[in-house]
Design a protein around this motif. Structure first.
Motif: not given
Length: 75
Positions: A63-75
């Protein structure tokens, strides 16, 4: 061609079940917190809650349009 079994264009999403992004983020944090609290007492339920939290995290990232590699940094 017989359209008897064709459902293309006839199925609509249930808008009452669509959650807002804030609701999904709250559910994600609740799943993570509850899974952490149950780690020592009920590891099976804890694993299920972590799995549900990861599914919510993927939905939020889409929904936010975040790519997979940025997932760990975002959560």
């Amino acid at each position: 061609m017989n359209k008897h079994f064709c459902k293309v264009g006839t199925i609509r999403p249930n808008l009452e079940k669509v959650s807002s992004l804030n609701d999904l983020e709250k559910k994600h944090s609740n799943f993570i917190e509850e899974a952490y609290n149950l780690t020592q007492t009920d590891s099976g339920l804890s694993d299920v809650l972590y799995h549900e939290a990861s599914k919510l995290r993927r939905r939020i990232s889409r929904l936010k349009g975040i790519s997979s590699p940025a997932l760990d940094a975002a959560f």
